[in-house]
Structures are given as structure tokens and as C-alpha cells.
Motif scaffolding. Structure first.
Motif, PDB file in Angstrom:
ATOM      1  N   VAL A  14      20.029   6.958 -17.134  1.00 57.06           N
ATOM      2  CA  VAL A  14      19.380   6.742 -15.834  1.00 57.06           C
ATOM      3  C   VAL A  14      19.357   8.064 -15.069  1.00 57.06           C
ATOM      4  O   VAL A  14      20.405   8.628 -14.749  1.00 57.06           O
ATOM      5  N   SER A  15      18.149   8.547 -14.767  1.00 53.50           N
ATOM      6  CA  SER A  15      18.040   9.891 -14.192  1.00 53.50           C
ATOM      7  C   SER A  15      17.081   9.989 -13.014  1.00 53.50           C
ATOM      8  O   SER A  15      16.926  11.069 -12.453  1.00 53.50           O
ATOM      9  N   ASN A  16      16.444   8.885 -12.635  1.00 50.34           N
ATOM     10  CA  ASN A  16      15.360   8.978 -11.665  1.00 50.34           C
ATOM     11  C   ASN A  16      15.428   7.806 -10.695  1.00 50.34           C
ATOM     12  O   ASN A  16      15.348   6.647 -11.105  1.00 50.34           O
ATOM     13  N   PRO A  17      15.582   8.055  -9.376  1.00 49.64           N
ATOM     14  CA  PRO A  17      15.716   6.952  -8.420  1.00 49.64           C
ATOM     15  C   PRO A  17      14.393   6.236  -8.181  1.00 49.64           C
ATOM     16  O   PRO A  17      13.305   6.798  -8.382  1.00 49.64           O
ATOM     17  N   GLY A  18      14.494   4.964  -7.754  1.00 46.42           N
ATOM     18  CA  GLY A  18      13.302   4.213  -7.403  1.00 46.42           C
ATOM     19  C   GLY A  18      13.342   2.795  -7.934  1.00 46.42           C
ATOM     20  O   GLY A  18      14.380   2.313  -8.425  1.00 46.42           O
ATOM     21  N   LEU A  19      12.227   2.113  -7.818  1.00 48.21           N
ATOM     22  CA  LEU A  19      12.055   0.761  -8.335  1.00 48.21           C
ATOM     23  C   LEU A  19      11.208   0.864  -9.596  1.00 48.21           C
ATOM     24  O   LEU A  19      10.041   1.258  -9.542  1.00 48.21           O
ATOM     25  N   HIS A  41       2.392   6.832 -18.617  1.00 52.25           N
ATOM     26  CA  HIS A  41       3.342   6.199 -19.528  1.00 52.25           C
ATOM     27  C   HIS A  41       4.303   7.216 -20.136  1.00 52.25           C
ATOM     28  O   HIS A  41       3.901   8.159 -20.812  1.00 52.25           O
ATOM     29  N   GLY A  42       5.602   6.982 -19.906  1.00 49.36           N
ATOM     30  CA  GLY A  42       6.660   7.800 -20.481  1.00 49.36           C
ATOM     31  C   GLY A  42       7.122   8.941 -19.613  1.00 49.36           C
ATOM     32  O   GLY A  42       8.157   9.558 -19.910  1.00 49.36           O
ATOM     33  N   LEU A  43       6.381   9.261 -18.543  1.00 49.86           N
ATOM     34  CA  LEU A  43       6.744  10.395 -17.705  1.00 49.86           C
ATOM     35  C   LEU A  43       7.817  10.006 -16.698  1.00 49.86           C
ATOM     36  O   LEU A  43       7.732   8.965 -16.038  1.00 49.86           O
ATOM     37  N   ARG A  44       8.811  10.860 -16.556  1.00 53.72           N
ATOM     38  CA  ARG A  44       9.840  10.668 -15.527  1.00 53.72           C
ATOM     39  C   ARG A  44       9.350  11.362 -14.254  1.00 53.72           C
ATOM     40  O   ARG A  44       9.865  12.405 -13.848  1.00 53.72           O
ATOM     41  N   LEU A  45       8.384  10.738 -13.617  1.00 57.12           N
ATOM     42  CA  LEU A  45       7.773  11.309 -12.435  1.00 57.12           C
ATOM     43  C   LEU A  45       8.325  10.647 -11.176  1.00 57.12           C
ATOM     44  O   LEU A  45       9.165   9.742 -11.245  1.00 57.12           O
ATOM     45  N   GLU A  46       7.837  11.076 -10.026  1.00 59.80           N
ATOM     46  CA  GLU A  46       8.273  10.483  -8.756  1.00 59.80           C
ATOM     47  C   GLU A  46       7.858   9.013  -8.725  1.00 59.80           C
ATOM     48  O   GLU A  46       6.708   8.669  -9.047  1.00 59.80           O
ATOM     49  N   ASN A  47       8.779   8.151  -8.318  1.00 61.65           N
ATOM     50  CA  ASN A  47       8.584   6.709  -8.462  1.00 61.65           C
ATOM     51  C   ASN A  47       7.323   6.192  -7.781  1.00 61.65           C
ATOM     52  O   ASN A  47       6.613   5.337  -8.330  1.00 61.65           O
ATOM     53  N   ARG A  48       6.975   6.725  -6.636  1.00 61.22           N
ATOM     54  CA  ARG A  48       5.837   6.171  -5.889  1.00 61.22           C
ATOM     55  C   ARG A  48       4.504   6.418  -6.583  1.00 61.22           C
ATOM     56  O   ARG A  48       3.492   5.820  -6.210  1.00 61.22           O
ATOM     57  N   TYR A  49       4.500   7.287  -7.610  1.00 58.38           N
ATOM     58  CA  TYR A  49       3.268   7.559  -8.340  1.00 58.38           C
ATOM     59  C   TYR A  49       3.278   6.951  -9.744  1.00 58.38           C
ATOM     60  O   TYR A  49       2.486   7.333 -10.602  1.00 58.38           O
ATOM     61  N   ASP A  50       4.151   5.983  -9.966  1.00 59.66           N
ATOM     62  CA  ASP A  50       4.302   5.393 -11.295  1.00 59.66           C
ATOM     63  C   ASP A  50       3.153   4.442 -11.649  1.00 59.66           C
ATOM     64  O   ASP A  50       2.946   4.122 -12.813  1.00 59.66           O
ATOM     65  N   GLY A  51       2.432   3.944 -10.654  1.00 62.23           N
ATOM     66  CA  GLY A  51       1.239   3.145 -10.944  1.00 62.23           C
ATOM     67  C   GLY A  51       1.470   1.668 -11.140  1.00 62.23           C
ATOM     68  O   GLY A  51       0.650   0.995 -11.785  1.00 62.23           O
ATOM     69  N   VAL A  52       2.572   1.122 -10.591  1.00 62.01           N
ATOM     70  CA  VAL A  52       2.812  -0.317 -10.675  1.00 62.01           C
ATOM     71  C   VAL A  52       2.239  -0.979  -9.427  1.00 62.01           C
ATOM     72  O   VAL A  52       2.680  -0.697  -8.315  1.00 62.01           O
ATOM     73  N   PRO A  53       1.248  -1.865  -9.575  1.00 63.07           N
ATOM     74  CA  PRO A  53       0.596  -2.442  -8.398  1.00 63.07           C
ATOM     75  C   PRO A  53       1.563  -3.275  -7.565  1.00 63.07           C
ATOM     76  O   PRO A  53       2.409  -3.986  -8.101  1.00 63.07           O
ATOM     77  N   HIS A  54       1.439  -3.129  -6.253  1.00 65.04           N
ATOM     78  CA  HIS A  54       2.188  -3.892  -5.258  1.00 65.04           C
ATOM     79  C   HIS A  54       3.665  -3.484  -5.191  1.00 65.04           C
ATOM     80  O   HIS A  54       4.376  -3.939  -4.296  1.00 65.04           O
ATOM     81  N   GLU A  55       4.133  -2.646  -6.091  1.00 68.01           N
ATOM     82  CA  GLU A  55       5.515  -2.167  -6.030  1.00 68.01           C
ATOM     83  C   GLU A  55       5.563  -0.695  -5.649  1.00 68.01           C
ATOM     84  O   GLU A  55       6.290  -0.307  -4.738  1.00 68.01           O
ATOM     85  N   THR A  56       4.808   0.143  -6.365  1.00 74.13           N
ATOM     86  CA  THR A  56       4.797   1.570  -6.037  1.00 74.13           C
ATOM     87  C   THR A  56       3.514   1.986  -5.331  1.00 74.13           C
ATOM     88  O   THR A  56       3.459   3.076  -4.763  1.00 74.13           O
ATOM     89  N   GLN A  57       2.481   1.147  -5.384  1.00 75.43           N
ATOM     90  CA  GLN A  57       1.234   1.458  -4.690  1.00 75.43           C
ATOM     91  C   GLN A  57       0.380   0.198  -4.572  1.00 75.43           C
ATOM     92  O   GLN A  57       0.580  -0.763  -5.318  1.00 75.43           O
ATOM     93  N   ALA A  58      -0.548   0.225  -3.632  1.00 76.17           N
ATOM     94  CA  ALA A  58      -1.547  -0.841  -3.555  1.00 76.17           C
ATOM     95  C   ALA A  58      -2.580  -0.619  -4.650  1.00 76.17           C
ATOM     96  O   ALA A  58      -2.887   0.527  -5.012  1.00 76.17           O
ATOM     97  N   PRO A  59      -3.133  -1.689  -5.220  1.00 76.84           N
ATOM     98  CA  PRO A  59      -4.192  -1.513  -6.214  1.00 76.84           C
ATOM     99  C   PRO A  59      -5.366  -0.722  -5.642  1.00 76.84           C
ATOM    100  O   PRO A  59      -5.695  -0.832  -4.458  1.00 76.84           O
ATOM    101  N   ILE A  60      -6.001   0.065  -6.477  1.00 74.51           N
ATOM    102  CA  ILE A  60      -7.180   0.831  -6.074  1.00 74.51           C
ATOM    103  C   ILE A  60      -8.388  -0.101  -6.168  1.00 74.51           C
ATOM    104  O   ILE A  60      -8.742  -0.556  -7.261  1.00 74.51           O
ATOM    105  N   PRO A  61      -9.050  -0.411  -5.051  1.00 68.48           N
ATOM    106  CA  PRO A  61     -10.179  -1.344  -5.125  1.00 68.48           C
ATOM    107  C   PRO A  61     -11.368  -0.705  -5.819  1.00 68.48           C
ATOM    108  O   PRO A  61     -11.473   0.520  -5.925  1.00 68.48           O
TER     109      PRO A  61
END
Length: 581
Positions: A547-552, A96-116
Motif C-alpha cells: 500500500v503506497s498511495n492514499p485515497g479511495l 489502468h495500473g498507474l499509481r497516480l493521484e487518486n482524484r484522477y483515477d477515473g472511477v465515476p461518482h467516487e473520484t470524479q463525476a462522469p463526463i457527459p
């Protein structure tokens, strides 16, 4: 009926006892293992607010502690975090709050699959900005976060002297927990409940415990990193018997350091506060609302033998941040221009104001009142279906303020909610609500004002919406698109003319960070970079998103039950095209 199979487990047999949280110092390039699993937690002798309640609870923990470990890193570092999920539900970790790489943002089904459950996930986490951040789930957040899955992050600034001098630092999480009959109040596997106002707890937790205890020395300056991790409760934090200086917020320092009496934090907001303990004695940590003061614990302050230190000697100095002073000059034209986007906050409450028609003792033709029947049927004269013939209510009443009544349909002058017929069913009646007020019309709900109605609410009968002011698109149907380098003025509008006017903490994921430009037209007096802003009922707030970081990237209300019931959307940020050579 809800069966045990529909609920998350509450048993504690065989579970390990929870640990106290630790601070983990990590360096650029380090690996860190983060595990999720159930634990047993004892809240001690604290009154749990429920007859016959026991203190031993099943909860969820990061690395065995509640809160999870404090991750402390230098600004500019990157870590590899290996997440293992042995909890009760599939999950993600949102940084929360970090301007990190988008694919590691932790939004299920958008940036990653849920961790079972039983699975793992590896991510790279960057820390580009100094300040105080936190991590938590972003899947069934209403359940998993309430059960204890939250932890803090301190990013030490690269700039020497970024913060004023302090002798010591502490991180403090503020939370609450709803305990009933010796267990955390039941959660349904199928989806959230308490969606009207969010799940208020009856036990306040500070760093995971029902009481806070710490020590200090007279003349010592202690920096407190504060974060509100509650599902819905606001915290207004004060220290009785010590001087407080606000130095930082969501993402770094304030434009001007300020002496304060208290600091208000909505869910997910942070504050960095320096505290000078002037004299020996006891200093109480408090949560102050318009109606009462909650004692959260305190500091035992001992006498000093070494005299005044450098931090205490410079405490009276209020510094100014040159970067934010420059930003104030740059945003002058943004204050007065029209917004690029308008976002409305809207509620519909079929639970109180509509939905399935109630059963009726008689039916009548809407065109021929003389045609009646005791069963649903059609009119023999015109063919129209008969409608329920309900007796006209004698009066109307506010569901929050039973003393407010009217002879005609209207709204409550105290909270803005529409009045309901005084003869509605008891489960949705004002009789189920305790009388509270909004603290003099401040647009904030400090407590659960309608406990039985709130308990009966779910996403089907309490509808929360974010509405695009230009297109009318709602929640996930909103499509915004920006480009790295844009500065987007967004007007947030939370009008009173809706079924349930309520405050909302609006959060934007790591696409960038924003400055609050104005609240109800009044320019923000003290700038700080933010990722969450509290929007009061009836309030309009303008923010400027850098706006400073590309991604969804996602934007949503950070009341967990509101977000889980759909009050969210995602927007695209494109990379800026390379210049043609």
C-alpha cells in the motif's frame, strides 16, 4: 420487449472512417488531447461468424483510432490530459495500473463525476513505474470498451539497461468482438447483459483488426508489449516459429527472465515478451486453447545481410532482477502467516436454480397432499397457501456438459456446476449449450459454454459477489481501511461449491501494487509486480498488497459484465501520520 430507443445506436451514416493507431511520444509537463467519438470500421473479408453479416460497423474510438494512440512517456513524467466526450454514453478514463493521484483515477461518482456526452474533463496523470499500462472507460465498461475504447501506455524506465537489448518494439492489443447481422451485437442502455460468462466475441481483434501482419528480419529481436483488452476472453499467446522470452508483466520486469512457449493473459493483464526471429520465413501469431488454435496473423521474416546484432547475441542470457530477489527474501514470513483479509468469489444463478416460481398446472398443500387445486389458493384444512405441484424430474443434467446426468441432484464432476432438472424450459436448458470442456479441469472457461443461457443472463438473474470473509459484507458494502506503508496479505478464495464456479481476473486500482505469494499453497516461482491476478475456478490465491498511495481505491473483477453487475468495492487508504517531533 426491447425497442430501438432502449439500445445504443448502430448506424454508420456520416461517420468518419477509423484511423490506424499512432504512437505519441510525450515529455514531462506536456498537454495531450484525448477525444472520444463514433467511427466507421471495416473488418474486411474476415468471416464474421453470422449469416449475412456485413463488415462495416459503428464503433467508438479514442482520437479516431482503435485502439487509441499509444502514449509513450519517460518514467516519472506527469501529463495534463484534456478529455472530450462526443461518444454514445457518459464516461470516464481509467488509467489502468498507474499509481497516480487518486482524484484522477477515473472511477465515476467516487473520484470524479462522469463526463457527459458533449462535455470535457481535465486530469493530471503520473507515471511513477516503468512498464506497460493501458487506459479505458470505467462507466458502462461492458459497452464502451467492447466498442473500441482502449489504448496503451509505454513507460520508458529511467534506469539504463532495465530491459534487455532489443532492436524494435511493438504494442499489441488482444480483443474480441461479437458481430451479428452486420452489427455489433446489441447493448441495452439500461444495463449489461451476457453477465453469466461475459460477452464472448466471434471475431478476434489484434490491434483493432481481424488479422495481424508485420515484418521482421532474421536475427532481429522484437519486444512485444501484449495486453488483453477483451471483456471476458482469455488469450494464450504463442508464436509458431520463433523463440520467446518473458521479461515483464503488469508493472515492470520479472524476477527472472524465462524462455516460454506461450503466455496466458486474463482481461487487463499484460506481458512484455522479447522474440528472436531466427531464420527467414513465416512466423504465426496464435491464440492456443485446450481445444483449438486460433491463427491471429503473422510476421513475414526476411533474410538479413548485416549479420547477428547485439540484441540477438545477448538473447540467450536470462537476467535476474536484484530488487525482486530482495523482495523474495523479505516476503518469506508472509508466505506462512495468516491472511489479513479473506475475499470470497461467489455466484448465485436464479436463471437456472431459482427465482420466480414457474406457472403450474396444479397446486397442492405442503401439509395435506390430498388437498389440490388448479388455481393458486389456500388449504381449507390448515390455511397454508398451496404450492406448485410440479412433476418430479426424471433426471438431472449439467447445463455445460449435456452428457453428464444423474438421477439425484448433484454437481458436475467436470466443471463443478450444479445439475439442473432435465425438463426445465428450453431457454435455460442444456439443449441450448454447445458441449465443451474446461480443457482437462484447468478451472478456465475458454469459450462461451452456455451461449443461450449467457445471452439471457442479466444482473437480476445472474448474481456475482465479492464477499468479505470476516464480516460477510458483499460488494459495495465491504469496508476495508489501510494506511500508506501497510503490507496486506489478502487471500482470494474461489470455491467450486457455488452456482457457477468460474475464473475471475481480480484487479486493484492504484492504491499500490501486489505480489502473488502462492497459488493453492504453492509459492509463486517467479515474482512480478501486478495489479491483476487470474483466479481459476476452485483456486485459492494469496497476494501481498504493498500500500503506497492514499485515497479511495476500487477493487473488482475485470470481466466487464461481472464488474458492471456489481462485483466491485472500494477501500480507503490513509496517509501515514507525521512523526511527533
Amino acid at each position: 420487449m426491447t425497442t430501438d430507443h432502449d439500445l445504443f445506436p448502430t448506424d454508420t451514416a456520416g461517420l468518419p472512417w477509423v484511423f490506424r493507431p499512432q504512437e505519441i511520444r510525450l515529455a514531462d509537463g506536456d498537454h495531450f488531447a484525448l477525444s472520444i467519438g463514433p467511427v466507421r470500421k471495416d473488418l474486411g473479408e474476415k468471416d464474421l461468424g453470422s449469416p449475412g453479416s456485413a463488415a462495416e460497423l459503428r464503433m467508438l474510438a479514442y482520437n479516431g483510432s482503435i485502439p487509441g494512440p499509444t502514449i509513450r512517456v519517460p518514467q516519472g513524467a506527469e501529463l495534463t490530459v484534456d478529455v472530450r466526450n462526443d461518444g454514445d454514453v457518459e464516461t470516464t478514463v481509467h488509467w489502468h495500473g498507474l499509481r497516480l493521484e487518486n482524484r484522477y483515477d477515473g472511477v465515476p461518482h467516487e473520484t470524479q463525476a462522469p463526463i457527459p456526452v458533449g462535455g470535457g474533463y481535465s486530469c493530471r496523470v503520473q507515471f511513477p513505474d516503468p512498464g506497460f499500462y493501458w487506459y479505458h472507460p470505467h462507466l458502462r465498461e461492458d459497452f464502451a470498451q467492447e466498442m473500441g475504447l482502449y489504448g496503451t501506455i509505454v513507460v520508458d524506465p529511467a534506469e539504463p539497461g532495465y530491459w534487455p537489448a532489443a532492436d524494435r518494439e511493438l504494442t499489441i492489443t488482444l480483443d474480441d468482438l461479437l458481430v451479428e447481422d452486420g452489427q455489433v451485437a446489441a447493448f441495452s442502455r439500461s444495463g449489461p447483459n451476457f453477465t453469466a460468462m461475459g460477452r464472448f466475441g466471434n471475431v478476434l481483434l489484434i490491434n483493432g483488426d481481424a488479422a495481424f501482419t508485420a515484418s521482421a528480419t532474421a536475427g532481429e529481436v522484437v519486444r512485444l508489449y501484449l495486453v488483453n483488452t477483451a471483456n471476458t476472453r482469455l488469450f494464450n499467446v504463442a508464436l509458431s516459429g520463433a523463440r520467446m522470452k518473458l521479461v515483464g508483466g503488469d508493472s515492470g520486469r520479472y524476477e527472472r527472465e524465462t524462455f516460454i512457449e506461450d503466455v496466458l493473459l486474463a482481461p487487463s493483464e499484460r506481458a512484455v515478451v522479447d522474440v528472436l526471429f531466427d531464420a527467414p520465413g513465416e512466423v504465426r501469431l496464435e491464440h492456443r486453447t485446450p481445444e483449438r488454435t486460433y491463427d491471429l496473423g503473422g510476421f513475414a521474416v526476411g533474410a538479413t545481410t548485416s549479420g547477428t546484432g547485439a540484441a540477438a547475441a545477448s538473447f540467450a542470457t536470462l537476467r535476474t532482477d536484484p530488487d525482486l530477489t530482495a523482495e523474495r527474501r523479505m516476503i518469506e514470513h508472509d508466505l506462512h502467516r495468516e491472511p489479513d483479509k479473506i475475499l470470497g468469489f461467489v455466484s448465485k444463478m436464479p436463471l437456472l436454480y431459482g427465482g420466480d416460481a414457474p406457472a403450474a398446472s396444479s397446486y397442492v398443500c405442503p401439509m395435506h397432499p390430498a388437498v389440490t387445486a388448479i388455481e393458486p389458493s389456500t388449504c381449507p384444512l390448515c390455511g397454508m397457501r398451496l404450492v406448485a405441484a410440479l412433476p418430479a424430474p426424471v433426471s438431472y443434467v449439467c447445463p455445460m456438459h449435456p452428457g453428464v446426468t444423474a438421477a439425484e441432484p448433484s454437481t458436475c464432476p467436470q466443471c463443478g456446476m450444479k445439475l439442473v432438472p432435465s425438463d426445465v424450459e428450453p431457454s435455460t436448458s442444456h439443449a441450448a449449450a454447445e458441449p465443451h470442456d474446461h480443457g482437462g479441469g484447468d478451472g478456465l472457461e475458454w469459450e462461451d459454454l452456455m451461449p443461450e443461457i449467457n445471452r439471457a443472463s442479466d444482473p437480476g438473474n445472474m448474481i456475482w459477489q465479492l464477499v468479505d470473509g470476516e464480516t460477510g459484507a458483499v460488494n459495495g458494502a465491504i469496508h476495508w481501511a489501510f494506511t500508506v506503508g501497510d503490507r496486506v496479505k489478502i487471500r482470494l478464495v474461489n470455491e467450486m461449491d457455488q452456482d457457477h464456479p468460474m475464473h475471475h481476473p481480480w484487479h486493484v486500482h492504484g492504491a499500490g501494487r501486489f505480489l502473488v505469494l502462492s497459488r493453492d499453497g504453492a509459492p509463486e516461482p517467479n515474482l512480478v509486480w501486478k495489479d491483476t491476478v487470474l483466479l481459476r475456478a476452485g483456486q485459492t490465491v494469496d497476494v501481498l498488497l504493498d500500500v503506497s498511495n492514499p485515497g479511495l481505491w476500487m477493487a473488482h473483477c475485470h470481466i466487464a459484465e461481472h464488474a458492471e453487475s456489481g462485483m466491485m468495492f472500494s477501500f480507503d487508504v490513509a496517509r501515514r501520520p507525521e512523526p511527533v517531533r
